[in-house]
Design a protein around this motif. Structure first.
Motif, PDB file in Angstrom:
ATOM      1  N   THR A  95       0.853  -1.189   0.000  1.00 16.12           N
ATOM      2  CA  THR A  95       0.000   0.000   0.000  1.00 16.12           C
ATOM      3  C   THR A  95       0.889   1.240   0.000  1.00 16.12           C
ATOM      4  O   THR A  95       1.971   1.234   0.575  1.00 16.12           O
ATOM      5  CB  THR A  95      -0.910   0.055   1.246  1.00 16.12           C
ATOM      6  OG1 THR A  95      -0.084   0.110   2.431  1.00 16.12           O
ATOM      7  CG2 THR A  95      -1.831  -1.154   1.318  1.00 16.12           C
ATOM      8  N   ARG A  96       0.405   2.300  -0.656  1.00 14.50           N
ATOM      9  CA  ARG A  96       1.154   3.560  -0.648  1.00 14.50           C
ATOM     10  C   ARG A  96       0.186   4.714  -0.898  1.00 14.50           C
ATOM     11  O   ARG A  96      -0.876   4.527  -1.511  1.00 14.50           O
ATOM     12  CB  ARG A  96       2.279   3.565  -1.675  1.00 14.50           C
ATOM     13  CG  ARG A  96       1.826   3.486  -3.117  1.00 14.50           C
ATOM     14  CD  ARG A  96       3.007   3.454  -4.072  1.00 14.50           C
ATOM     15  NE  ARG A  96       2.592   3.467  -5.464  1.00 14.50           N
ATOM     16  CZ  ARG A  96       2.215   2.392  -6.148  1.00 14.50           C
ATOM     17  NH1 ARG A  96       2.217   1.202  -5.556  1.00 14.50           N
ATOM     18  NH2 ARG A  96       1.845   2.494  -7.406  1.00 14.50           N
ATOM     19  N   VAL A 102      -4.750   6.579  -2.441  1.00 13.53           N
ATOM     20  CA  VAL A 102      -4.094   5.415  -1.846  1.00 13.53           C
ATOM     21  C   VAL A 102      -4.148   4.274  -2.853  1.00 13.53           C
ATOM     22  O   VAL A 102      -5.214   3.944  -3.376  1.00 13.53           O
ATOM     23  CB  VAL A 102      -4.781   4.974  -0.536  1.00 13.53           C
ATOM     24  CG1 VAL A 102      -4.175   3.669  -0.025  1.00 13.53           C
ATOM     25  CG2 VAL A 102      -4.659   6.056   0.520  1.00 13.53           C
ATOM     26  N   ARG A 112      -5.205  -2.107   6.773  1.00  6.55           N
ATOM     27  CA  ARG A 112      -3.923  -1.489   6.412  1.00  6.55           C
ATOM     28  C   ARG A 112      -4.138  -0.308   5.466  1.00  6.55           C
ATOM     29  O   ARG A 112      -3.420   0.691   5.533  1.00  6.55           O
ATOM     30  CB  ARG A 112      -3.003  -2.527   5.767  1.00  6.55           C
ATOM     31  CG  ARG A 112      -1.625  -1.958   5.480  1.00  6.55           C
ATOM     32  CD  ARG A 112      -0.685  -2.973   4.887  1.00  6.55           C
ATOM     33  NE  ARG A 112       0.590  -2.343   4.550  1.00  6.55           N
ATOM     34  CZ  ARG A 112       1.540  -2.915   3.815  1.00  6.55           C
ATOM     35  NH1 ARG A 112       1.366  -4.139   3.366  1.00  6.55           N
ATOM     36  NH2 ARG A 112       2.648  -2.277   3.545  1.00  6.55           N
ATOM     37  N   THR A 116      -2.796   3.390   6.048  1.00  5.73           N
ATOM     38  CA  THR A 116      -1.984   4.100   5.053  1.00  5.73           C
ATOM     39  C   THR A 116      -2.590   5.462   4.747  1.00  5.73           C
ATOM     40  O   THR A 116      -1.884   6.470   4.643  1.00  5.73           O
ATOM     41  CB  THR A 116      -1.875   3.260   3.767  1.00  5.73           C
ATOM     42  OG1 THR A 116      -1.244   2.016   4.070  1.00  5.73           O
ATOM     43  CG2 THR A 116      -1.061   3.992   2.700  1.00  5.73           C
ATOM     44  N   SER A 119      -2.131   7.848   7.773  1.00  4.70           N
ATOM     45  CA  SER A 119      -0.748   8.322   7.905  1.00  4.70           C
ATOM     46  C   SER A 119      -0.429   9.438   6.919  1.00  4.70           C
ATOM     47  O   SER A 119       0.502  10.225   7.135  1.00  4.70           O
ATOM     48  CB  SER A 119       0.234   7.160   7.696  1.00  4.70           C
ATOM     49  OG  SER A 119       0.061   6.181   8.696  1.00  4.70           O
TER      50      SER A 119
END
Length: 306
Positions: A95-96, A102, A112, A116, A119
């Motif tokens: 994940t990014r 995202v 998660r 992500t 964050s």
């Protein structure tokens, strides 16, 4: 039961395959209910290209099914004929975040993806924090919780067809409805992108805490369960209908309707897939007799009954 071992033939027909093929592999350990028979073949692809190569060369008569973390799944005791594909977090779990988007592989946990996003100060994906599955499952069933659904944030998704071709689906292409999508069931999703809104960290974290507190206080999350068993009928709540039909705590073999939340079934320790599915059907019958409303399964049921 054991199925004929077809893995040598598959390996011979696919000399460049890099993923792992296992014959007669138990699926019980891959589901939250911890029940069910084996997969005739369990395939774990090395990456998206490996998956496409496998599907392109796989005999068309062999059935294919994909499993994630098995949080919303009953595998019947006779097991699964054909091929079960499991996308590993190592190959499909990245994940990014970039800007307000995202990106995630479909083996990434929904939780998660929420982390992500948080964050990166991206709001709108907090509901994913309360869904105990993977992004692949979220795409297939338009997973939702706490007032949010996958359709609300999906930008696009990538999937591999049964012939090995790669497809990109927009939000509209997904044809989302309540707890389902209209994409060809043979498509295996491999990645997705979601768009949220830049939001302050405190607001996002507060919302995620609300979602988590709701799960811990209202759902039997520490039991061997499969999440919400039945879809909510229009204008009604499945758990209220189940409770009104006198099914709270109802048992069949080692399976039980949760005392904590009536729309959850539990493996109390020694349940079979048959026990759990029979209990669910018994609940459906009693709700229909009591209210006239027919409940529809949200949990997926696969495999051969015994």
């Amino acid at each position: 039961m054991a199925f004929p071992d077809i893995t040598p033939d598959l390996k011979a027909a696919m000399p460049q395959l890099r993923g792992r093929l296992l014959a007669n592999q138990s699926l019980a350990e891959l589901t939250w209910f911890r029940v069910g028979g084996p997969a005739q073949v369990l395939f774990t692809p090395a990456d998206e290209d490996d998956l496409a190569y496998f599907l392109k060369l796989l005999p068309k008569e062999l059935p294919v099914y994909v499993v994630g973390v098995g949080s919303n799944l009953i595998v019947r005791d006779g097991g699964m004929e054909g091929v079960v594909i499991r996308l590993s977090p190592r190959a499909f779990g990245e994940t990014r975040a970039e800007g307000d988007i995202v990106s995630a592989g479909t083996a990434a946990l929904d939780k998660r993806v929420a982390e992500t996003a948080a964050s990166a100060d991206i709001g709108g994906m907090e509901f994913f924090f309360g869904i105990p599955g993977t992004i692949g499952g979220a795409l297939r069933m338009n997973a939702g919780a706490n007032g949010g659904e996958t359709k609300d944030v999906l930008l696009d998704a990538v999937g591999i067809g049964r012939d090995g071709t790669r497809h990109v689906f927009s939000n509209a292409d997904m044809k989302f409805v309540y707890r389902n999508s209209g994409v060809d069931p043979s498509i295996i999703f491999t990645s997705a992108r979601f768009r949220g809104k830049i939001t302050d960290t405190e607001t996002i974290r507060a919302r995620m805490n609300e979602v988590q507190n709701h799960r811990e206080t209202a759902q039997p999350i520490r039991e061997k369960t499969g999440g919400s068993t039945f879809k909510n009928p229009p204008g009604n709540s499945a758990w209220k209908l189940i409770d009104a039909a006198g099914c709270r705590g109802l048992r069949v073999g080692g399976a039980q309707v949760s005392e904590m939340h009536c729309n959850f079934l539990i493996n109390t320790g020694n349940a079979t897939g048959h026990d759990i599915e029979t209990l669910g059907e018994t609940v459906r019958e009693r709700v229909k007799a009591n209210s006239g409303i027919e409940l529809h399964w949200e949990i997926k049921r696969i495999g051969i009954p015994v």
